[in-house]
Design an enzyme around this catalytic site. Structure first.
Site, PDB file in Angstrom:
ATOM      1  N   ASP A 131       0.866  -1.186   0.000  1.00 50.27           N
ATOM      2  CA  ASP A 131       0.000   0.000   0.000  1.00 50.27           C
ATOM      3  C   ASP A 131       0.897   1.230   0.000  1.00 50.27           C
ATOM      4  O   ASP A 131       1.664   1.444   0.936  1.00 50.27           O
ATOM      5  CB  ASP A 131      -0.912  -0.001   1.227  1.00 50.27           C
ATOM      6  N   ARG A 189      -0.195   4.433  -0.288  1.00 52.25           N
ATOM      7  CA  ARG A 189      -0.933   5.658  -0.007  1.00 52.25           C
ATOM      8  C   ARG A 189      -0.374   6.403   1.203  1.00 52.25           C
ATOM      9  O   ARG A 189       0.099   5.802   2.164  1.00 52.25           O
ATOM     10  CB  ARG A 189      -2.415   5.344   0.222  1.00 52.25           C
TER      11      ARG A 189
END
Length: 353
Positions: free
Chosen positions: A286, A288
């Site tokens: 991930d 983000r």
């Protein structure tokens, strides 16, 4: 604008040009052709810089080191046999099954790790596969240059946002909606806040962080649950007596971008799950940065949220940036096409499904 040189370098890299970052001249491994690679190699043969995650997939790096919070990139030397086609297969995991016999490779310590990290940061910012050809930067090379510090600061620039415009936007699922558009200091994509109703700011606001998913939100893909989650969130916020806020964030594919997400889909077709597909591409599972969402919520006067999510990382991410955050479950039934994807998110990423 702060970081302008790094933004310009990222844009040039995305257009297949040689750029300078720190002590290195680099060229995207994804976009290189014979002409551009020859131009980079005018004085010395280029090596490849790949991420530790990609190196681990190729058995070139220690798996534990690759899983570290901030693993170092890996410098792969290119002997004569490692031509453009063969070296592109090192960078692009979608080619792994087509070219299974790779190596042997020689890696060596990177003389300037900051510049290597900055090179990878530029490639990620440009939405490219995070791998570059690299040579020492020469004063005679006519390239756009940025310091390593500027390139490494790009994520912080992306999180510096200001409200650009706002307007009423009646939606089929939430007629009482105002859209608020945010522009980022790094010149990157715009992000939207959908303010539904008139949520008060003196207690927790019901909110949803939704990463844009063109394939799910617009095309109705069954490979993920993004479209149904978006629609269910809009319904929930509209039905809530106090309204709420949905942030529509341009963080496609958990932050790796649309084209790389489609590459991850190709890897899933080869049998890899969503986590391994990302790491084989050279990304973290991930990518983000939740500082972006926190900045948007604060700009809207929000200091506490009840978050519609199954992802505890979103809760922790907002809390880390000063927002009081609780969680309201937000899960939807699986379908035959996304059941394995959802199980992977539950079992390997801690989603509370």
């Amino acid at each position: 604008m702060p970081g302008y040189a790094a933004v310009a370098a990222s844009d040039a890299l995305r257009r297949g040009q040689v750029v300078g970052v720190g002590s290195l001249a680099i060229l995207s491994a994804e976009l290189a052709d014979d002409t551009s690679l020859a131009g980079l190699e005018a004085d010395t043969r280029a090596s490849l810089i790949i991420t530790a995650q990609r190196a681990a997939a190729l058995k070139l790096a220690n798996q534990i080191a690759a899983a570290a919070a901030d693993p170092e990139p890996v410098w792969v030397e290119r002997p004569a046999w490692l031509d453009l086609a063969a070296s592109r297969a090192v960078a692009d995991p979608v080619l792994d099954l087509a070219t299974p016999m790779k190596g042997p490779f020689r890696t060596r310590p990177i003389a300037d790790p900051a510049s290597a990290r900055a090179a990878i940061a530029l490639a990620k910012h440009a939405g490219l596969i995070p791998s570059v050809y690299a040579v020492p930067l020469s004063a005679t090379q006519p390239v756009i240059t940025a310091s390593a510090a500027e390139a490494l600061a790009l994520p912080a620039a992306a999180a510096r946002l200001h409200i650009s415009s706002r307007a009423r936007l009646p939606l089929a699922l939430a007629p009482d909606t105002e859209v608020v558009a945010f522009r980022a200091a790094d010149g990157g994509p715009e992000h939207l806040a959908l303010v539904i109703g008139d949520p008060p700011r003196d207690h927790p606001v019901l909110a949803r962080l939704h990463s844009a998913c063109l394939t799910g939100d617009i095309l109705g893909s069954l490979k993920c649950d993004c479209g149904p989650q978006l629609h269910a969130a809009l319904k929930a916020l509209s039905a809530n007596a106090l309204g709420g806020i949905l942030l529509y964030l341009q963080q496609e594919g958990r932050g790796i971008g649309l084209l790389n997400k489609l590459r991850a889909y190709a890897l899933q077709d080869q049998g890899f799950d969503t986590v391994d597909a990302n790491t084989r591409l050279g990304f973290a599972p991930d990518e983000r940065d939740f500082s972006l969402a926190a900045t948007m919520l604060k700009a809207l006067g929000v200091s506490a949220v009840e978050l519609l999510t199954n992802n505890p990382d979103k809760v922790v991410g907002l809390q880390a940036h000063g927002l009081a955050t609780s969680r309201r479950p937000h899960s939807l039934p699986a379908n035959p096409h996304n059941a394995h994807y959802l199980a992977t998110k539950r079992d390997r990423q801690g989603h509370q499904l």
